[in-house]
Design a protein around this motif. Structure first.
Motif, PDB file in Angstrom:
ATOM      1  N   MET A   1      69.362  -2.225  59.175  1.00 19.79           N
ATOM      2  CA  MET A   1      68.816  -0.920  59.503  1.00 19.79           C
ATOM      3  C   MET A   1      68.448  -0.894  60.986  1.00 19.79           C
ATOM      4  O   MET A   1      67.874  -1.832  61.505  1.00 19.79           O
ATOM      5  N   VAL A   2      68.777   0.208  61.632  1.00 19.43           N
ATOM      6  CA  VAL A   2      68.476   0.410  63.052  1.00 19.43           C
ATOM      7  C   VAL A   2      67.283   1.355  63.155  1.00 19.43           C
ATOM      8  O   VAL A   2      67.257   2.410  62.524  1.00 19.43           O
ATOM      9  N   SER A   3      66.310   0.969  63.930  1.00 15.45           N
ATOM     10  CA  SER A   3      65.127   1.798  64.143  1.00 15.45           C
ATOM     11  C   SER A   3      65.334   2.689  65.362  1.00 15.45           C
ATOM     12  O   SER A   3      65.609   2.196  66.462  1.00 15.45           O
ATOM     13  N   LEU A   4      65.205   3.995  65.167  1.00 13.24           N
ATOM     14  CA  LEU A   4      65.362   4.952  66.262  1.00 13.24           C
ATOM     15  C   LEU A   4      64.456   4.602  67.437  1.00 13.24           C
ATOM     16  O   LEU A   4      64.863   4.663  68.594  1.00 13.24           O
ATOM     17  N   SER A   5      63.236   4.185  67.156  1.00 14.02           N
ATOM     18  CA  SER A   5      62.288   3.885  68.233  1.00 14.02           C
ATOM     19  C   SER A   5      62.699   2.657  69.052  1.00 14.02           C
ATOM     20  O   SER A   5      62.214   2.476  70.167  1.00 14.02           O
ATOM     21  N   SER A   6      63.611   1.848  68.545  1.00 15.67           N
ATOM     22  CA  SER A   6      64.063   0.661  69.265  1.00 15.67           C
ATOM     23  C   SER A   6      65.243   0.928  70.189  1.00 15.67           C
ATOM     24  O   SER A   6      65.528   0.137  71.074  1.00 15.67           O
ATOM     25  N   VAL A   7      65.945   2.041  69.948  1.00 16.83           N
ATOM     26  CA  VAL A   7      67.170   2.320  70.699  1.00 16.83           C
ATOM     27  C   VAL A   7      66.844   3.309  71.816  1.00 16.83           C
ATOM     28  O   VAL A   7      67.029   4.515  71.691  1.00 16.83           O
ATOM     29  N   ARG A   8      66.327   2.785  72.905  1.00 14.76           N
ATOM     30  CA  ARG A   8      65.896   3.584  74.052  1.00 14.76           C
ATOM     31  C   ARG A   8      66.359   2.923  75.344  1.00 14.76           C
ATOM     32  O   ARG A   8      66.488   1.702  75.423  1.00 14.76           O
ATOM     33  N   PHE A   9      66.561   3.741  76.373  1.00 13.71           N
ATOM     34  CA  PHE A   9      67.002   3.244  77.672  1.00 13.71           C
ATOM     35  C   PHE A   9      66.046   2.184  78.207  1.00 13.71           C
ATOM     36  O   PHE A   9      64.830   2.316  78.101  1.00 13.71           O
ATOM     37  N   ASP A  10      66.605   1.122  78.753  1.00 17.17           N
ATOM     38  CA  ASP A  10      65.900  -0.024  79.324  1.00 17.17           C
ATOM     39  C   ASP A  10      65.264  -0.942  78.290  1.00 17.17           C
ATOM     40  O   ASP A  10      64.550  -1.869  78.650  1.00 17.17           O
ATOM     41  N   LYS A  11      65.520  -0.718  77.002  1.00 18.89           N
ATOM     42  CA  LYS A  11      65.003  -1.621  75.969  1.00 18.89           C
ATOM     43  C   LYS A  11      66.006  -2.738  75.726  1.00 18.89           C
ATOM     44  O   LYS A  11      67.210  -2.576  75.908  1.00 18.89           O
ATOM     45  N   THR A  12      65.499  -3.861  75.286  1.00 19.86           N
ATOM     46  CA  THR A  12      66.316  -5.013  74.926  1.00 19.86           C
ATOM     47  C   THR A  12      65.903  -5.465  73.535  1.00 19.86           C
ATOM     48  O   THR A  12      64.759  -5.870  73.333  1.00 19.86           O
ATOM     49  N   ASN A  13      66.830  -5.345  72.572  1.00 23.03           N
ATOM     50  CA  ASN A  13      66.549  -5.785  71.209  1.00 23.03           C
ATOM     51  C   ASN A  13      67.840  -5.763  70.391  1.00 23.03           C
ATOM     52  O   ASN A  13      68.869  -5.266  70.845  1.00 23.03           O
ATOM     53  N   SER A  14      67.784  -6.294  69.184  1.00 22.24           N
ATOM     54  CA  SER A  14      68.994  -6.395  68.357  1.00 22.24           C
ATOM     55  C   SER A  14      69.498  -5.038  67.884  1.00 22.24           C
ATOM     56  O   SER A  14      70.704  -4.862  67.671  1.00 22.24           O
ATOM     57  N   ASP A  15      68.617  -4.044  67.718  1.00 22.12           N
ATOM     58  CA  ASP A  15      69.074  -2.707  67.320  1.00 22.12           C
ATOM     59  C   ASP A  15      69.989  -2.105  68.378  1.00 22.12           C
ATOM     60  O   ASP A  15      70.981  -1.450  68.066  1.00 22.12           O
ATOM     61  N   VAL A  16      69.668  -2.340  69.649  1.00 21.66           N
ATOM     62  CA  VAL A  16      70.495  -1.828  70.736  1.00 21.66           C
ATOM     63  C   VAL A  16      71.904  -2.411  70.636  1.00 21.66           C
ATOM     64  O   VAL A  16      72.889  -1.712  70.862  1.00 21.66           O
ATOM     65  N   LYS A  17      72.040  -3.662  70.237  1.00 22.39           N
ATOM     66  CA  LYS A  17      73.356  -4.295  70.135  1.00 22.39           C
ATOM     67  C   LYS A  17      74.161  -3.741  68.963  1.00 22.39           C
ATOM     68  O   LYS A  17      75.385  -3.649  69.039  1.00 22.39           O
ATOM     69  N   THR A  18      73.523  -3.338  67.895  1.00 19.03           N
ATOM     70  CA  THR A  18      74.218  -2.821  66.716  1.00 19.03           C
ATOM     71  C   THR A  18      74.900  -1.494  66.997  1.00 19.03           C
ATOM     72  O   THR A  18      76.039  -1.273  66.590  1.00 19.03           O
ATOM     73  N   VAL A  19      74.243  -0.624  67.694  1.00 23.16           N
ATOM     74  CA  VAL A  19      74.697   0.757  67.834  1.00 23.16           C
ATOM     75  C   VAL A  19      75.977   0.940  68.661  1.00 23.16           C
ATOM     76  O   VAL A  19      76.806   1.765  68.291  1.00 23.16           O
ATOM     77  N   PRO A  20      76.237   0.201  69.744  1.00 20.00           N
ATOM     78  CA  PRO A  20      77.451   0.447  70.525  1.00 20.00           C
ATOM     79  C   PRO A  20      78.762   0.161  69.802  1.00 20.00           C
ATOM     80  O   PRO A  20      79.826   0.510  70.286  1.00 20.00           O
ATOM     81  N   SER A  21      78.717  -0.449  68.646  1.00 23.17           N
ATOM     82  CA  SER A  21      79.959  -0.772  67.945  1.00 23.17           C
ATOM     83  C   SER A  21      80.802   0.460  67.659  1.00 23.17           C
ATOM     84  O   SER A  21      82.034   0.400  67.722  1.00 23.17           O
ATOM     85  N   ALA A  22      80.190   1.591  67.369  1.00 24.29           N
ATOM     86  CA  ALA A  22      80.972   2.803  67.076  1.00 24.29           C
ATOM     87  C   ALA A  22      81.648   3.360  68.321  1.00 24.29           C
ATOM     88  O   ALA A  22      82.855   3.620  68.283  1.00 24.29           O
TER      89      ALA A  22
END
Length: 85
Positions: A1-22
């Motif tokens: 599961m990807v948390s919306l609050s984790s996917v933000r500009f200048d953030k570094t976390n595993s959710d950010v890595k999941t989303v660019p796959s599409a």
């Protein structure tokens, strides 16, 4: 599961890595690939993906919102927690 609050500009976390796959899977280039850092390259790929799926106006702002992430997740195989964090 990807948390919306984790996917933000200048953030570094595993959710950010999941989303660019599409966007990458749809042929949008992120020179550094899918990384854990949401930087300018990721932002540019998100914007191109948003336009591809007919997002316009404030929905195509280069940043993932809940509806955008849900649509992206449906295509890339992840779910989204849209709570504000």
């Amino acid at each position: 599961m990807v948390s919306l609050s984790s996917v933000r500009f200048d953030k570094t976390n595993s959710d950010v890595k999941t989303v660019p796959s599409a966007p990458i899977g749809a042929g949008f280039r992120i020179p550094a690939g899918a990384t854990v850092f949401f930087g300018p390259q990721t932002k540019s790929a998100y914007a191109a993906w948003q336009r591809l799926i007919d997002f316009t106006g404030s929905d195509a702002d280069e940043f993932p919102g809940c509806s955008y992430l849900a649509k992206l997740g449906a295509q890339a195989g992840f779910t989204v927690d849209g709570s504000p964090g």
